[in-house]
Enzyme design. Structure first.
Site, short mmCIF file in Angstrom:
data_model
loop_
_atom_site.label_atom_id
_atom_site.label_comp_id
_atom_site.label_asym_id
_atom_site.label_seq_id
_atom_site.Cartn_x
_atom_site.Cartn_y
_atom_site.Cartn_z
N GLU A 1 -33.26 -23.33 14.19
CA GLU A 1 -32.20 -22.33 14.29
C GLU A 1 -32.43 -21.15 13.34
O GLU A 1 -32.12 -20.00 13.67
CB GLU A 1 -30.84 -22.98 14.03
N ASN B 1 -13.85 -22.65 16.80
CA ASN B 1 -13.70 -23.41 15.56
C ASN B 1 -14.37 -22.74 14.35
O ASN B 1 -14.79 -23.40 13.40
CB ASN B 1 -14.15 -24.86 15.76
N TYR C 1 -27.54 -22.43 22.44
CA TYR C 1 -26.79 -23.66 22.75
C TYR C 1 -27.42 -24.42 23.93
O TYR C 1 -26.73 -25.18 24.60
CB TYR C 1 -25.33 -23.32 23.04
N HIS D 1 -20.39 -22.43 12.75
CA HIS D 1 -21.46 -23.32 13.20
C HIS D 1 -22.32 -23.67 12.00
O HIS D 1 -22.55 -22.83 11.14
CB HIS D 1 -22.35 -22.62 14.25
N LYS E 1 -18.14 -17.55 13.51
CA LYS E 1 -17.98 -17.31 14.95
C LYS E 1 -16.98 -16.18 15.23
O LYS E 1 -16.21 -15.78 14.35
CB LYS E 1 -17.55 -18.62 15.61
P1 GDP Z 1 -20.71 -28.86 15.97
O1 GDP Z 1 -22.08 -29.31 15.56
O2 GDP Z 1 -19.60 -29.45 15.13
O3 GDP Z 1 -20.58 -27.35 16.09
O4 GDP Z 1 -20.42 -29.44 17.44
P2 GDP Z 1 -21.35 -29.57 18.76
O5 GDP Z 1 -22.79 -29.26 18.46
O6 GDP Z 1 -21.03 -30.89 19.40
O7 GDP Z 1 -20.76 -28.44 19.73
C1 GDP Z 1 -21.14 -27.09 19.60
C2 GDP Z 1 -19.92 -26.23 19.78
O8 GDP Z 1 -19.41 -26.38 21.11
C3 GDP Z 1 -18.70 -26.61 18.89
O9 GDP Z 1 -18.78 -26.11 17.58
C4 GDP Z 1 -17.57 -25.99 19.67
O10 GDP Z 1 -17.50 -24.57 19.49
C5 GDP Z 1 -17.99 -26.28 21.11
N1 GDP Z 1 -17.45 -27.59 21.58
C6 GDP Z 1 -17.85 -28.84 21.20
N2 GDP Z 1 -17.15 -29.79 21.84
C7 GDP Z 1 -16.29 -29.13 22.67
C8 GDP Z 1 -15.30 -29.55 23.62
O11 GDP Z 1 -15.07 -30.76 23.82
N3 GDP Z 1 -14.60 -28.56 24.27
C9 GDP Z 1 -14.84 -27.23 24.06
N4 GDP Z 1 -14.12 -26.33 24.76
N5 GDP Z 1 -15.77 -26.81 23.18
C10 GDP Z 1 -16.48 -27.72 22.48
#
Ligand code: GDP
Length: 140
Positions: free
Chosen positions: A128, A114, A51, A117, A11
């Site tokens: 994807e 973070n 997303y 992905h 990222k």
């Molecule tokens: P992943 O599969 O671990 O990447 O997590 P998710 O699919 O739930 O979320 C996609 C991405 O959205 C995450 O990698 C973060 O960059 C972002 N994200 C997820 N949860 C949060 C949150 O609670 N707050 C914020 N600001 N970003 C989030």
């Protein structure tokens, strides 16, 4: 067991800090092979489409802003159990909850920025990979 493929994204927070090589090295040391890769600046429609499942979440707008804030390096990773292995190497979404030695624990700035992905299952991995790569661009 047949090798599996997963979609991985380094990222913008990580490319900005010049961590691409370090992160790729974590994948390779875990036995994952980079079988396709490209670096690009996502457009807003591309990030929104990628997303789309999170469209209703409160963090969606911030996430799209972040993912379009700088270049990403996108790769197809291949290996035995690649999807779960990659998620193990990445660590939990929230770096404060990620296990020691994981990419997110070591490099993530916060729960949004973070660093990486990774696809979360076989169906999303296939979808994807198709989103970013054509069959001709993947060389096992
Ligand atoms: P992943 O599969 O671990 O990447 O997590 P998710 O699919 O739930 O979320 C996609 C991405 O959205 C995450 O990698 C973060 O960059 C972002 N994200 C997820 N949860 C949060 C949150 O609670 N707050 C914020 N600001 N970003 C989030």
């Amino acid at each position: 067991m047949a090798p599996e493929r997963t979609l991985s994204i380094i990222k913008p927070d990580a490319t900005r800090r010049n961590l691409t090589g370090e992160i790729l090295s974590r994948f390779e040391k875990a036995g994952l092979r980079v079988v396709a890769q490209k670096r690009l600046l996502l457009s807003r429609p591309q990030a929104e489409a990628f997303y789309a499942v999170h469209r209703q979440r409160p963090f969606f707008a911030g996430l799209v802003n972040f993912m379009t804030s700088g270049p990403v390096v996108i790769q197809v990773l291949e290996g035995e159990g690649a999807i779960s292995k990659n998620r193990e190497v990445m660590g939990a979404t929230d770096p404060q909850k990620a296990a020691p030695g994981t990419i997110r624990r070591d490099f993530a700035e916060n729960i949004e920025a973070n660093s990486v992905h990774g696809s979360d299952g076989p169906d999303t991995a296939a979808e994807e990979i198709r989103f970013f790569f054509s069959t001709m661009e993947i060389t096992g």
